[in-house]
Design an enzyme around this catalytic site. Structure first.
Site, PDB file in Angstrom:
ATOM      1  N   LYS A   1       0.872  -1.191   0.000  1.00 49.73           N
ATOM      2  CA  LYS A   1       0.000   0.000   0.000  1.00 49.73           C
ATOM      3  C   LYS A   1       0.895   1.223   0.000  1.00 49.73           C
ATOM      4  CE  LYS A   1      -4.492   1.026   0.396  1.00 49.73           C
ATOM      5  NZ  LYS A   1      -5.672   0.237  -0.030  1.00 49.73           N
TER       6      LYS A   1
HETATM    7  P1  NAD Z   1     -13.451   7.791  -2.420  1.00 47.45           P
HETATM    8  O1  NAD Z   1     -12.432   8.840  -2.148  1.00 47.45           O
HETATM    9  O2  NAD Z   1     -13.974   7.638  -3.790  1.00 47.45           O
HETATM   10  O3  NAD Z   1     -14.706   8.008  -1.441  1.00 47.45           O
HETATM   11  C1  NAD Z   1     -14.586   8.132  -0.064  1.00 47.45           C
HETATM   12  C2  NAD Z   1     -15.945   8.526   0.484  1.00 47.45           C
HETATM   13  O4  NAD Z   1     -15.891   8.553   1.915  1.00 47.45           O
HETATM   14  C3  NAD Z   1     -16.407   9.914   0.049  1.00 47.45           C
HETATM   15  O5  NAD Z   1     -17.786   9.893  -0.234  1.00 47.45           O
HETATM   16  C4  NAD Z   1     -16.155  10.775   1.277  1.00 47.45           C
HETATM   17  O6  NAD Z   1     -17.011  11.882   1.357  1.00 47.45           O
HETATM   18  C5  NAD Z   1     -16.456   9.778   2.373  1.00 47.45           C
HETATM   19  N1  NAD Z   1     -15.868  10.161   3.654  1.00 47.45           N
HETATM   20  C6  NAD Z   1     -14.592  10.570   3.898  1.00 47.45           C
HETATM   21  N2  NAD Z   1     -14.463  10.874   5.198  1.00 47.45           N
HETATM   22  C7  NAD Z   1     -15.662  10.636   5.782  1.00 47.45           C
HETATM   23  C8  NAD Z   1     -16.144  10.752   7.103  1.00 47.45           C
HETATM   24  N3  NAD Z   1     -15.365  11.174   8.094  1.00 47.45           N
HETATM   25  N4  NAD Z   1     -17.434  10.429   7.345  1.00 47.45           N
HETATM   26  C9  NAD Z   1     -18.237  10.002   6.354  1.00 47.45           C
HETATM   27  N5  NAD Z   1     -17.836   9.864   5.081  1.00 47.45           N
HETATM   28  C10 NAD Z   1     -16.547  10.181   4.799  1.00 47.45           C
HETATM   29  O7  NAD Z   1     -12.809   6.434  -1.867  1.00 47.45           O
HETATM   30  P2  NAD Z   1     -13.191   4.959  -2.270  1.00 47.45           P
HETATM   31  O8  NAD Z   1     -12.294   4.532  -3.358  1.00 47.45           O
HETATM   32  O9  NAD Z   1     -14.668   4.850  -2.399  1.00 47.45           O
HETATM   33  O10 NAD Z   1     -12.715   4.174  -0.954  1.00 47.45           O
HETATM   34  C11 NAD Z   1     -13.529   4.063   0.204  1.00 47.45           C
HETATM   35  C12 NAD Z   1     -12.989   2.943   1.070  1.00 47.45           C
HETATM   36  O11 NAD Z   1     -12.974   1.735   0.312  1.00 47.45           O
HETATM   37  C13 NAD Z   1     -11.568   3.123   1.591  1.00 47.45           C
HETATM   38  O12 NAD Z   1     -11.461   2.500   2.855  1.00 47.45           O
HETATM   39  C14 NAD Z   1     -10.740   2.345   0.591  1.00 47.45           C
HETATM   40  O13 NAD Z   1      -9.500   1.911   1.133  1.00 47.45           O
HETATM   41  C15 NAD Z   1     -11.668   1.181   0.346  1.00 47.45           C
HETATM   42  N6  NAD Z   1     -11.420   0.460  -0.906  1.00 47.45           N
HETATM   43  C16 NAD Z   1     -11.455   1.098  -2.116  1.00 47.45           C
HETATM   44  C17 NAD Z   1     -11.240   0.364  -3.269  1.00 47.45           C
HETATM   45  C18 NAD Z   1     -11.344   0.976  -4.653  1.00 47.45           C
HETATM   46  O14 NAD Z   1     -11.231   0.235  -5.638  1.00 47.45           O
HETATM   47  N7  NAD Z   1     -11.583   2.265  -4.768  1.00 47.45           N
HETATM   48  C19 NAD Z   1     -10.959  -1.006  -3.189  1.00 47.45           C
HETATM   49  C20 NAD Z   1     -10.963  -1.633  -1.949  1.00 47.45           C
HETATM   50  C21 NAD Z   1     -11.188  -0.872  -0.817  1.00 47.45           C
END
Ligand code: NAD
Length: 423
Positions: A113
């Protein structure tokens, strides 16, 4: 910065949570337990200084990281996060969860990561490009298609990956599409990658609900985080006739017991940057979100969002971890005692890395598959892995998380054992 000792984590931190998860599975590892310390020590952790010239002429320094937690089963694989709260300890935990996730779904990768401590909303596009290129250049000594393959995570996207791929290719003097995944389709990216994590969350939620005898049609769903993962999971849930009754993001919380129109909310977020101000649902306060009347809760924002008090309030019967590590140790125990089924992150959100694996395979062969083919293969791998985990949980009488860790840790440690130690 406080000194970081791998074996003395900050209490309650994601790394602390991860170490406790490993301790929990150790009794199930039999003779492989001899190797378990491997999982508590990252293979390699790189801290880099990223100086860039800002648009106003100032030189700013940012701190970046790339951690390769374990490479026993193949090259490192895991996203890159841009966030003001990124620390080495957080990246360490996220890299370890990638080791477990890649092994749980049995794709041939170790875990890695990366991240930069930065608020990307305060940077112009030009500054973000410079930041990404300099970061890539600094970590180029340890990444590569057979070494470690970054991908998008929070606040990074296909454009970020295009800059990374271009910078790495320039340094190598040749086109190296396979150095990152989650690239734009024009550049060796895979169809279906952008929606893959949300799709996988939806698929595992559907399968878990089916096992629990809960029809998705009419099921009430609450989703925290409305970014790449949360919005797509919500959209697919709504398409399956579930009712998305509450959504929360960094800008606010919304509820509508009759169901929130997800495509309209997605449009609103595209133009306003967050869910706040959406008028077709009632604005509620942050803590009320956790107590809404729902059947399925999907935390898909950041780690540690579900703590003890929130776990006490959750009304859902099923919690599906869209984010990495959204439930802390205390909350996990409370949810268990309350009989709420938790589908752990390492399987629920594995869809992104599974399609990243397809992208890497397609890049190697320069032969690209149709979106239908990708979605079918994703469903087969993800649901196959989920059913194995369900069966192991039943056989061992343990929660799904412990079962996923047992399967994953056995795979990693078997690879470690058969490779042997050098020298
Ligand atoms: P993103 O940046 O697209 O979205 C993040 C979302 O979380 C946004 O809507 C933001 O407003 C919200 N957020 C941030 N802080 C917040 C808070 N304090 N309270 C409420 N909402 C909050 O990110 P993503 O790619 O959707 O990733 C989200 C999670 O999924 C992370 O933990 C990431 O590690 C995990 N993840 C993502 C992927 C991927 O392919 N994008 C894959 C596996 C895991």
């Amino acid at each position: 910065m406080p000194a970081l000792s791998y074996l003395n984590p900050t209490p309650g931190s994601p790394w602390d949570t991860y170490l406790a998860q490993v301790d929990q599975v150790t009794p199930h590892l039999g003779k492989l337990a001899r190797w378990v310390e491997t999982l508590k020590h990252p293979k390699r952790a790189l801290i880099v200084d990223i100086p860039i010239e800002m648009d106003n002429g100032d030189v700013a320094h940012f701190e970046g990281y790339r951690v390769q937690h374990n490479l026993s089963r193949g090259p490192g694989k895991g996203g890159v996060r841009y966030h003001p709260a990124v620390t080495l300890e957080e990246v360490l935990a996220l890299s370890a969860w990638m080791t477990i996730k890649n092994a749980a779904v049995n794709i041939p990768y170790g875990g890695a990561k990366g991240g930069i401590r930065v608020d990307p909303k305060l940077l112009s596009l030009n500054e973000l490009e410079k930041l990404t290129r300099r970061y890539t250049s600094e970590i180029s000594i340890i990444i590569g298609p057979t070494k470690d393959i970054p991908a998008p995570d929070v606040n990074t996207n296909p454009q970020t990956m295009a800059w990374m791929m271009d910078t790495f290719s320039a340094l190598q003097g040749g086109t190296v599409t396979g150095v990152v995944t989650g690239k734009p389709v024009e550049l060796g990216g895979s169809l279906g990658r952008v929606r893959a994590t949300g799709r996988g969350v939806y698929l595992t939620a559907r399968e878990a609900a089916k096992t629990m005898g809960m029809p998705l049609e009419g099921a009430k769903v609450a989703v925290q985080g409305f970014g790449n993962v949360g919005s797509i999971a919500a959209e697919l849930m709504a398409q399956a006739h579930a009712v998305v009754v509450a959504v929360q993001d960094h800008s606010g919380s919304l509820a509508n017991p009759a169901g929130i129109n997800i495509p309209t909310l997605i449009q609103h977020v595209r133009s306003c940057g967050g869910i706040a101000g959406f008028t077709e649902a009632e604005a509620i306060d942050e803590e009320s979100f956790w107590g809404v009347d729902c059947d399925i809760m999907i935390p898909a924002a950041l780690e540690g969002q579900v703590d003890g008090p929130r776990a006490q309030r959750i009304k859902a019967r099923l919690l599906v971890e869209g984010a990495n590590g959204p439930v802390n140790r205390e909350a996990d125990q409370i949810l268990l005692e309350r009989g709420i089924t938790v589908v752990p992150d390492v399987i629920a959100n594995a869809g992104g890395v599974v399609v990243s694996y397809f992208e890497w395979v397609q890049d190697f062969s320069s032969f690209f598959w149709s979106e239908d083919e990708i979605n079918l293969r994703l469903e087969s791998i993800q649901l196959g892995a989920f059913r194995d985990i369900q069966q192991r949980a039943l056989a061992l009488s343990v929660p799904l998380r412990t079962a996923a860790y047992v399967i994953a840790c056995q795979r990693v440690l078997q690879a470690r054992e058969v490779r042997g130690l050098y020298p």
